[in-house]
Design a protein around this motif. Structure first.
Motif, PDB file in Angstrom:
ATOM      1  N   GLY A  78      37.501  42.288  47.038  1.00  0.00           N
ATOM      2  CA  GLY A  78      38.926  42.824  46.354  1.00  0.00           C
ATOM      3  C   GLY A  78      39.600  44.157  47.329  1.00  0.00           C
ATOM      4  O   GLY A  78      38.325  45.073  46.748  1.00  0.00           O
ATOM      5  N   ASP A  86      35.668  43.037  42.302  1.00  0.00           N
ATOM      6  CA  ASP A  86      34.991  41.078  42.323  1.00  0.00           C
ATOM      7  C   ASP A  86      34.168  40.950  44.175  1.00  0.00           C
ATOM      8  O   ASP A  86      35.113  40.188  44.387  1.00  0.00           O
ATOM      9  CB  ASP A  86      36.546  40.451  41.897  1.00  0.00           C
ATOM     10  N   GLN A 105      39.601  36.064  49.783  1.00  0.00           N
ATOM     11  CA  GLN A 105      40.410  36.913  47.743  1.00  0.00           C
ATOM     12  C   GLN A 105      41.236  36.004  47.972  1.00  0.00           C
ATOM     13  O   GLN A 105      42.160  35.201  48.638  1.00  0.00           O
ATOM     14  CB  GLN A 105      40.917  38.040  48.794  1.00  0.00           C
ATOM     15  N   VAL A 106      41.727  35.577  47.011  1.00  0.00           N
ATOM     16  CA  VAL A 106      41.748  34.333  45.973  1.00  0.00           C
ATOM     17  C   VAL A 106      43.367  35.493  44.767  1.00  0.00           C
ATOM     18  O   VAL A 106      42.520  35.793  44.598  1.00  0.00           O
ATOM     19  CB  VAL A 106      41.533  33.012  45.577  1.00  0.00           C
ATOM     20  N   LYS A 107      44.083  34.519  44.328  1.00  0.00           N
ATOM     21  CA  LYS A 107      45.598  35.182  43.945  1.00  0.00           C
ATOM     22  C   LYS A 107      44.723  34.635  42.722  1.00  0.00           C
ATOM     23  O   LYS A 107      44.657  33.521  42.669  1.00  0.00           O
ATOM     24  CB  LYS A 107      46.924  34.930  44.549  1.00  0.00           C
ATOM     25  N   THR A 108      44.913  35.325  41.853  1.00  0.00           N
ATOM     26  CA  THR A 108      44.332  35.402  40.161  1.00  0.00           C
ATOM     27  C   THR A 108      45.253  34.796  39.149  1.00  0.00           C
ATOM     28  O   THR A 108      45.252  34.026  38.293  1.00  0.00           O
ATOM     29  CB  THR A 108      43.779  36.174  39.205  1.00  0.00           C
ATOM     30  N   ASP A 109      47.139  35.322  39.857  1.00  0.00           N
ATOM     31  CA  ASP A 109      48.252  34.065  39.474  1.00  0.00           C
ATOM     32  C   ASP A 109      48.307  35.085  37.787  1.00  0.00           C
ATOM     33  O   ASP A 109      48.726  34.157  36.985  1.00  0.00           O
ATOM     34  CB  ASP A 109      48.329  33.176  39.499  1.00  0.00           C
ATOM     35  N   HIS A 125      42.434  41.581  37.943  1.00  0.00           N
ATOM     36  CA  HIS A 125      43.241  42.021  39.106  1.00  0.00           C
ATOM     37  C   HIS A 125      43.737  40.854  40.104  1.00  0.00           C
ATOM     38  O   HIS A 125      43.632  39.543  39.899  1.00  0.00           O
ATOM     39  CB  HIS A 125      41.483  41.733  39.602  1.00  0.00           C
ATOM     40  N   LYS A 126      44.394  40.771  40.551  1.00  0.00           N
ATOM     41  CA  LYS A 126      45.202  40.795  41.555  1.00  0.00           C
ATOM     42  C   LYS A 126      44.610  39.299  42.008  1.00  0.00           C
ATOM     43  O   LYS A 126      44.722  38.229  42.245  1.00  0.00           O
ATOM     44  CB  LYS A 126      46.374  41.153  42.000  1.00  0.00           C
ATOM     45  N   TYR A 127      43.696  40.120  42.920  1.00  0.00           N
ATOM     46  CA  TYR A 127      43.088  39.055  43.275  1.00  0.00           C
ATOM     47  C   TYR A 127      40.954  38.936  42.523  1.00  0.00           C
ATOM     48  O   TYR A 127      40.457  39.937  42.576  1.00  0.00           O
ATOM     49  CB  TYR A 127      43.064  39.125  44.847  1.00  0.00           C
ATOM     50  N   TYR A 161      36.116  35.292  46.913  1.00  0.00           N
ATOM     51  CA  TYR A 161      35.689  33.685  46.920  1.00  0.00           C
ATOM     52  C   TYR A 161      34.633  33.908  47.686  1.00  0.00           C
ATOM     53  O   TYR A 161      35.117  33.816  49.022  1.00  0.00           O
ATOM     54  CB  TYR A 161      36.990  33.092  46.912  1.00  0.00           C
TER      55      TYR A 161
END
Length: 68
Positions: free
Chosen positions: A26, A35, A50-54, A59-61, A64
């Motif tokens: 990311g 990551d 890259q996936v959002k971590t919510d 980190h924001k993303y 994966y």
């Protein structure tokens, strides 16, 4: 894979020496990545993203990838 808290160049210098390749990472504001997911050269990877971590990570993303 992991949060290496280091620049892509630094991680790549170490991992490249042992034949690993970066699949996904990311982008930070300065262009480095975190990551990161690295695999052995020649591994078939699919759906790298890259996936959002919510908010469940610092980190924001997060990186994966599916390995087949």
């Amino acid at each position: 894979m992991g949060d290496f808290n280091s620049s892509t160049a630094e991680v790549g210098a170490a991992f490249g020496k042992v034949g690993l390749e970066r699949v996904v990472g990311g982008a930070k504001a300065n262009g480095d990545t975190f990551d990161q997911v690295w695999t052995t050269a020649g591994i078939d990877t699919q759906n790298s993203a890259q996936v959002k971590t919510d908010g469940v990570a610092d980190h924001k993303y997060a990186g994966y990838t599916e390995i087949s």
